[in-house]
Design an enzyme around this catalytic site. Structure first.
Site, PDB file in Angstrom:
ATOM      1  N   ARG A 163      14.786 -55.598 -52.929  1.00 47.45           N
ATOM      2  CA  ARG A 163      15.256 -55.314 -54.041  1.00 47.45           C
ATOM      3  C   ARG A 163      16.933 -55.344 -54.032  1.00 47.45           C
ATOM      4  O   ARG A 163      17.466 -54.177 -54.700  1.00 47.45           O
ATOM      5  CB  ARG A 163      14.932 -54.121 -54.587  1.00 47.45           C
ATOM      6  CG  ARG A 163      13.349 -54.204 -55.088  1.00 47.45           C
ATOM      7  CD  ARG A 163      13.035 -55.132 -55.995  1.00 47.45           C
ATOM      8  NE  ARG A 163      11.653 -55.219 -56.530  1.00 47.45           N
ATOM      9  CZ  ARG A 163      10.566 -55.898 -56.257  1.00 47.45           C
ATOM     10  NH1 ARG A 163      10.977 -56.695 -55.145  1.00 47.45           N
ATOM     11  NH2 ARG A 163       9.768 -55.868 -56.848  1.00 47.45           N
ATOM     12  N   SER A 237       8.175 -51.583 -62.296  1.00 49.24           N
ATOM     13  CA  SER A 237       8.376 -50.450 -61.195  1.00 49.24           C
ATOM     14  C   SER A 237       9.579 -49.683 -61.495  1.00 49.24           C
ATOM     15  O   SER A 237      10.612 -50.235 -61.500  1.00 49.24           O
ATOM     16  CB  SER A 237       8.423 -50.901 -59.843  1.00 49.24           C
ATOM     17  OG  SER A 237       7.341 -51.834 -59.506  1.00 49.24           O
ATOM     18  N   GLU A 333      14.544 -48.163 -59.257  1.00 50.43           N
ATOM     19  CA  GLU A 333      14.768 -49.445 -59.178  1.00 50.43           C
ATOM     20  C   GLU A 333      15.543 -50.132 -60.391  1.00 50.43           C
ATOM     21  O   GLU A 333      16.083 -51.010 -60.484  1.00 50.43           O
ATOM     22  CB  GLU A 333      13.342 -50.212 -59.098  1.00 50.43           C
ATOM     23  CG  GLU A 333      13.565 -51.836 -58.389  1.00 50.43           C
ATOM     24  CD  GLU A 333      12.572 -52.361 -59.403  1.00 50.43           C
ATOM     25  OE1 GLU A 333      12.681 -52.829 -60.617  1.00 50.43           O
ATOM     26  OE2 GLU A 333      11.641 -53.173 -58.440  1.00 50.43           O
TER      27      GLU A 333
HETATM   28  P1  FAD Z   1      18.489 -57.340 -67.247  1.00 53.51           P
HETATM   29  O1  FAD Z   1      17.444 -56.133 -67.184  1.00 53.51           O
HETATM   30  O2  FAD Z   1      18.783 -57.696 -68.588  1.00 53.51           O
HETATM   31  O3  FAD Z   1      19.433 -57.035 -66.145  1.00 53.51           O
HETATM   32  C1  FAD Z   1      19.285 -56.170 -65.091  1.00 53.51           C
HETATM   33  C2  FAD Z   1      20.638 -56.208 -64.168  1.00 53.51           C
HETATM   34  O4  FAD Z   1      21.344 -57.472 -64.256  1.00 53.51           O
HETATM   35  C3  FAD Z   1      21.780 -55.486 -65.093  1.00 53.51           C
HETATM   36  O5  FAD Z   1      22.345 -54.920 -64.240  1.00 53.51           O
HETATM   37  C4  FAD Z   1      22.705 -56.738 -65.693  1.00 53.51           C
HETATM   38  O6  FAD Z   1      23.953 -56.317 -66.015  1.00 53.51           O
HETATM   39  C5  FAD Z   1      22.512 -57.789 -64.563  1.00 53.51           C
HETATM   40  N1  FAD Z   1      22.668 -59.163 -65.202  1.00 53.51           N
HETATM   41  C6  FAD Z   1      21.736 -59.710 -65.832  1.00 53.51           C
HETATM   42  N2  FAD Z   1      22.073 -60.913 -66.094  1.00 53.51           N
HETATM   43  C7  FAD Z   1      23.102 -61.041 -65.519  1.00 53.51           C
HETATM   44  C8  FAD Z   1      24.102 -62.199 -65.300  1.00 53.51           C
HETATM   45  N3  FAD Z   1      23.855 -63.523 -65.658  1.00 53.51           N
HETATM   46  N4  FAD Z   1      25.490 -62.096 -64.326  1.00 53.51           N
HETATM   47  C9  FAD Z   1      25.334 -60.785 -63.827  1.00 53.51           C
HETATM   48  N5  FAD Z   1      24.592 -59.884 -64.203  1.00 53.51           N
HETATM   49  C10 FAD Z   1      23.599 -60.037 -64.717  1.00 53.51           C
HETATM   50  N6  FAD Z   1      10.847 -57.139 -60.815  1.00 53.51           N
HETATM   51  C11 FAD Z   1      10.604 -57.855 -59.647  1.00 53.51           C
HETATM   52  O7  FAD Z   1      11.555 -57.879 -58.850  1.00 53.51           O
HETATM   53  N7  FAD Z   1       9.260 -57.860 -59.500  1.00 53.51           N
HETATM   54  C12 FAD Z   1       8.367 -57.819 -60.152  1.00 53.51           C
HETATM   55  O8  FAD Z   1       7.001 -58.148 -59.906  1.00 53.51           O
HETATM   56  C13 FAD Z   1       8.668 -57.371 -61.445  1.00 53.51           C
HETATM   57  N8  FAD Z   1       7.660 -57.053 -62.475  1.00 53.51           N
HETATM   58  C14 FAD Z   1       7.965 -56.536 -63.740  1.00 53.51           C
HETATM   59  C15 FAD Z   1       6.918 -56.340 -64.412  1.00 53.51           C
HETATM   60  C16 FAD Z   1       7.325 -55.899 -65.578  1.00 53.51           C
HETATM   61  C17 FAD Z   1       6.329 -55.426 -66.761  1.00 53.51           C
HETATM   62  C18 FAD Z   1       8.602 -55.499 -66.145  1.00 53.51           C
HETATM   63  C19 FAD Z   1       8.917 -55.164 -67.484  1.00 53.51           C
HETATM   64  C20 FAD Z   1       9.712 -55.807 -65.172  1.00 53.51           C
HETATM   65  C21 FAD Z   1       9.288 -56.080 -63.938  1.00 53.51           C
HETATM   66  N9  FAD Z   1      10.320 -56.552 -62.957  1.00 53.51           N
HETATM   67  C22 FAD Z   1       9.974 -57.267 -61.797  1.00 53.51           C
HETATM   68  C23 FAD Z   1      11.777 -56.112 -63.188  1.00 53.51           C
HETATM   69  C24 FAD Z   1      12.609 -57.367 -63.983  1.00 53.51           C
HETATM   70  O9  FAD Z   1      11.604 -58.101 -64.759  1.00 53.51           O
HETATM   71  C25 FAD Z   1      13.397 -58.066 -63.153  1.00 53.51           C
HETATM   72  O10 FAD Z   1      14.380 -57.271 -62.454  1.00 53.51           O
HETATM   73  C26 FAD Z   1      14.045 -59.256 -63.716  1.00 53.51           C
HETATM   74  O11 FAD Z   1      15.002 -60.045 -62.788  1.00 53.51           O
HETATM   75  C27 FAD Z   1      15.308 -58.739 -64.650  1.00 53.51           C
HETATM   76  O12 FAD Z   1      15.746 -59.819 -65.577  1.00 53.51           O
HETATM   77  P2  FAD Z   1      16.436 -59.543 -66.761  1.00 53.51           P
HETATM   78  O13 FAD Z   1      17.134 -60.871 -67.209  1.00 53.51           O
HETATM   79  O14 FAD Z   1      15.456 -58.975 -67.658  1.00 53.51           O
HETATM   80  O15 FAD Z   1      17.666 -58.652 -66.489  1.00 53.51           O
HETATM   81  N1  EPU Z   2      -0.687 -47.519 -55.486  1.00 56.69           N
HETATM   82  C1  EPU Z   2      -1.584 -46.405 -55.925  1.00 56.69           C
HETATM   83  N2  EPU Z   2      -1.560 -45.939 -56.931  1.00 56.69           N
HETATM   84  C2  EPU Z   2      -0.801 -46.509 -58.143  1.00 56.69           C
HETATM   85  C3  EPU Z   2      -0.043 -47.792 -57.841  1.00 56.69           C
HETATM   86  C4  EPU Z   2      -0.241 -48.347 -56.533  1.00 56.69           C
HETATM   87  O1  EPU Z   2      -1.956 -45.654 -54.969  1.00 56.69           O
HETATM   88  O2  EPU Z   2      -0.954 -46.103 -59.193  1.00 56.69           O
HETATM   89  C5  EPU Z   2      -0.756 -48.276 -54.052  1.00 56.69           C
HETATM   90  C6  EPU Z   2      -2.027 -48.848 -53.713  1.00 56.69           C
HETATM   91  O3  EPU Z   2      -2.348 -48.496 -52.328  1.00 56.69           O
HETATM   92  C7  EPU Z   2      -1.644 -50.275 -53.808  1.00 56.69           C
HETATM   93  C8  EPU Z   2      -0.347 -50.242 -53.193  1.00 56.69           C
HETATM   94  O4  EPU Z   2       0.302 -48.986 -54.149  1.00 56.69           O
HETATM   95  O5  EPU Z   2      -2.481 -50.959 -52.843  1.00 56.69           O
HETATM   96  C9  EPU Z   2       0.575 -51.301 -53.698  1.00 56.69           C
HETATM   97  O6  EPU Z   2       0.523 -51.523 -55.039  1.00 56.69           O
HETATM   98  P1  EPU Z   2       0.753 -52.779 -55.872  1.00 56.69           P
HETATM   99  O7  EPU Z   2       0.312 -54.028 -55.299  1.00 56.69           O
HETATM  100  O8  EPU Z   2       0.643 -52.534 -57.518  1.00 56.69           O
HETATM  101  O9  EPU Z   2       2.328 -53.024 -55.837  1.00 56.69           O
HETATM  102  P2  EPU Z   2       3.530 -52.030 -55.714  1.00 56.69           P
HETATM  103  O10 EPU Z   2       3.872 -51.814 -54.505  1.00 56.69           O
HETATM  104  O11 EPU Z   2       3.266 -50.885 -56.620  1.00 56.69           O
HETATM  105  C10 EPU Z   2       5.218 -54.107 -55.864  1.00 56.69           C
HETATM  106  C11 EPU Z   2       6.699 -54.024 -56.683  1.00 56.69           C
HETATM  107  C12 EPU Z   2       6.124 -55.025 -58.009  1.00 56.69           C
HETATM  108  C13 EPU Z   2       5.271 -56.280 -57.659  1.00 56.69           C
HETATM  109  C14 EPU Z   2       4.119 -55.747 -56.892  1.00 56.69           C
HETATM  110  C15 EPU Z   2       3.328 -56.952 -56.323  1.00 56.69           C
HETATM  111  C16 EPU Z   2       8.234 -52.710 -56.047  1.00 56.69           C
HETATM  112  C17 EPU Z   2       8.924 -51.345 -56.339  1.00 56.69           C
HETATM  113  N3  EPU Z   2       7.334 -53.085 -56.812  1.00 56.69           N
HETATM  114  O12 EPU Z   2       4.610 -53.055 -56.603  1.00 56.69           O
HETATM  115  O13 EPU Z   2       7.347 -55.361 -58.758  1.00 56.69           O
HETATM  116  O14 EPU Z   2       5.056 -56.839 -58.794  1.00 56.69           O
HETATM  117  O15 EPU Z   2       4.554 -55.054 -55.570  1.00 56.69           O
HETATM  118  O16 EPU Z   2       3.964 -57.667 -55.036  1.00 56.69           O
HETATM  119  O17 EPU Z   2       8.637 -53.304 -54.944  1.00 56.69           O
HETATM  120  C18 EPU Z   2       8.903 -54.396 -60.182  1.00 56.69           C
HETATM  121  O18 EPU Z   2       9.812 -54.453 -59.199  1.00 56.69           O
HETATM  122  O19 EPU Z   2       9.353 -54.187 -61.244  1.00 56.69           O
HETATM  123  C19 EPU Z   2       7.502 -54.667 -59.928  1.00 56.69           C
HETATM  124  C20 EPU Z   2       6.297 -54.641 -60.943  1.00 56.69           C
END
Ligand code: FAD
Ligand code: EPU
Length: 337
Positions: A163, A237, A333
């Site tokens: 991240r 997250s 995050e």
């Molecule tokens: P924004 O929220 O619009 O911006 C994020 C940051 O990037 C801000 O600081 C912004 O200024 C900057 N930025 C955006 N575009 C540019 C650009 N073109 N140039 C310079 N700066 C820029 N993230 C994960 O890593 N893994 C996951 O599994 C994951 N799951 C998610 C699930 C859900 C339901 C949600 C809501 C979010 C999740 N995220 C996850 C977080 C998010 O989707 C990612 O971080 C994504 O890359 C953000 O993209 P965005 O375009 O919405 O960025």
């Molecule tokens: N867990 C719990 N309770 C909960 C949630 C999770 O105990 O309510 C524990 C469980 O042991 C589970 C472990 O956490 O096995 C991992 O959970 P999960 O697989 O849901 O993943 P996470 O670590 O909570 C991370 C990323 C997610 C990404 C998933 C899948 C971060 C901060 N988050 O979540 O990214 O989708 O792994 O790889 O690293 C995001 O960045 O926004 C995001 C959703």
């Protein structure tokens, strides 16, 4: 380019925060960004917006929000094994993944259904289910906001980590990302180590998965526990999974034998923030219009009408109680603005 004043951003952030921006402008080309540079937009308060899925607005934005819509996908090179693709920063990430999967270009199928735009993906080096963007990214293209020059960095120069990247540090607020290059593969080397993917493929009786099967499995897993922002405001997250010393981990494990960890190096491990938050009793708990999600404690949600300050107050309470119970400091995050 049309600049709007006092623009409500509720439809531009997945947390659904009703805040206004003093000014709001959408850019569709590098030339338009260069025009804004000449107008001095980046010399005062500004915010570059993608899909708004990794931000929490806590107040009205006193400056210009620049929404990046620079699109386009093109193949740069290909041979029998690989394909190099350029993708504009304003493209939707998940649609890009589906496009690549449909072309049978492998490498990003595990990153299906992550919201947001391509341009934000390198900023936090998006990751899920055993794959991070840095595994396939070869180059990031951007505009230097100090002089309008187009520049690029190759993978190694981006300082990717969990991240993390150079765009969160020395290049923060200095560049606008315009596009990325990925090296995808035609001969697939699937990442199936993540337990939940194996179980999902078993449920579907798939023994020899394609990249489409992996993408579908990831989509199913995500839909089973992550709230859809169209129904319940959130930014995924809220906290990073903390990296702690092995000594602290062993101490926590003495009284909590169920805790798991993922090795980072010889002295540190990563632990699940969701587990820590759940142990502190926050999972599914609602305070006013905000709360920790019932199926994934790490996701803070807006039940409707919540203010960013309420979400932040909840986040701070969670940080305090996790610190008190486990001596671990959670770090957000999500970008708090
Ligand atoms: P924004 O929220 O619009 O911006 C994020 C940051 O990037 C801000 O600081 C912004 O200024 C900057 N930025 C955006 N575009 C540019 C650009 N073109 N140039 C310079 N700066 C820029 N993230 C994960 O890593 N893994 C996951 O599994 C994951 N799951 C998610 C699930 C859900 C339901 C949600 C809501 C979010 C999740 N995220 C996850 C977080 C998010 O989707 C990612 O971080 C994504 O890359 C953000 O993209 P965005 O375009 O919405 O960025
Ligand atoms: N867990 C719990 N309770 C909960 C949630 C999770 O105990 O309510 C524990 C469980 O042991 C589970 C472990 O956490 O096995 C991992 O959970 P999960 O697989 O849901 O993943 P996470 O670590 O909570 C991370 C990323 C997610 C990404 C998933 C899948 C971060 C901060 N988050 O979540 O990214 O989708 O792994 O790889 O690293 C995001 O960045 O926004 C995001 C959703």
């Amino acid at each position: 380019m049309k600049t709007e004043q006092h623009k409500n951003l509720i439809d531009y952030n997945t947390f659904g925060m009703s805040v206004t921006a003093d000014s709001f402008v959408e850019v569709n080309s590098i030339e338009e960004v260069q025009q804004l540079i000449k107008q001095g937009v980046f010399q005062s308060n500004f915010f570059i917006l993608g899909g708004g899925s990794n931000i929490l607005f806590t107040k009205n934005f006193d400056g210009t929000v620049v929404k990046n819509n620079i699109t386009g996908i093109r193949v740069l090179n290909e041979d029998n094994e690989n394909i190099d693709v350029y993708i504009g920063a304003g493209e939707n990430w998940h649609q890009t993944v589906l496009h690549c999967v449909d072309q049978d270009w492998g490498g990003i199928e595990n990153l299906s259904l992550i919201p947001g735009c391509v341009g934000a993906a390198p900023i936090q080096n998006i990751g899920a289910y055993g794959v991070e963007l840095e595994d396939v990214l070869t180059r990031v293209h951007f505009i230097d906001l100090s002089n309008g020059e187009s520049k690029s960095l190759e993978n190694k120069q981006c300082q990717f980590g969990y991240r993390n990247s150079i765009f969160k540090h020395s290049l923060k607020n200095k560049v606008l990302i315009t596009g990325i290059e990925l090296r995808l593969s035609k001969k697939h080397d699937l990442s199936l180590e993540y337990g939940a993917i194996k179980s999902q493929l078993e449920i579907e009786n798939i023994t020899n998965p394609t990249i489409k099967d992996v993408s579908n499995a990831v989509i199913a897993i995500r839909q089973s526990k992550l709230p859809d922002p169209a129904e319940l405001g959130n930014s995924g997250s809220f906290f990073k999974n903390p990296i702690i010393s092995t000594d602290l981990f062993n101490e926590i494990k003495k009284s909590n034998p169920s805790i798991n960890c993922y090795p980072v190096n010889e002295t540190h491990v990563k632990i699940a923030a969701g587990w820590l938050i759940e142990q502190c009793g926050w999972k599914g708990k609602r305070i006013g219009n905000t709360g920790s999600h019932a199926k994934q404690a790490l996701v803070l949600v807006n039940y409707g009408g919540a203010k960013g300050s309420e979400v932040l107050a909840l986040a701070n309470k969670i940080i305090e109680s996790v610190k008190e119970a486990f001596n671990v400091t959670l770090e957000p995050e999500v970008n708090i603005i």
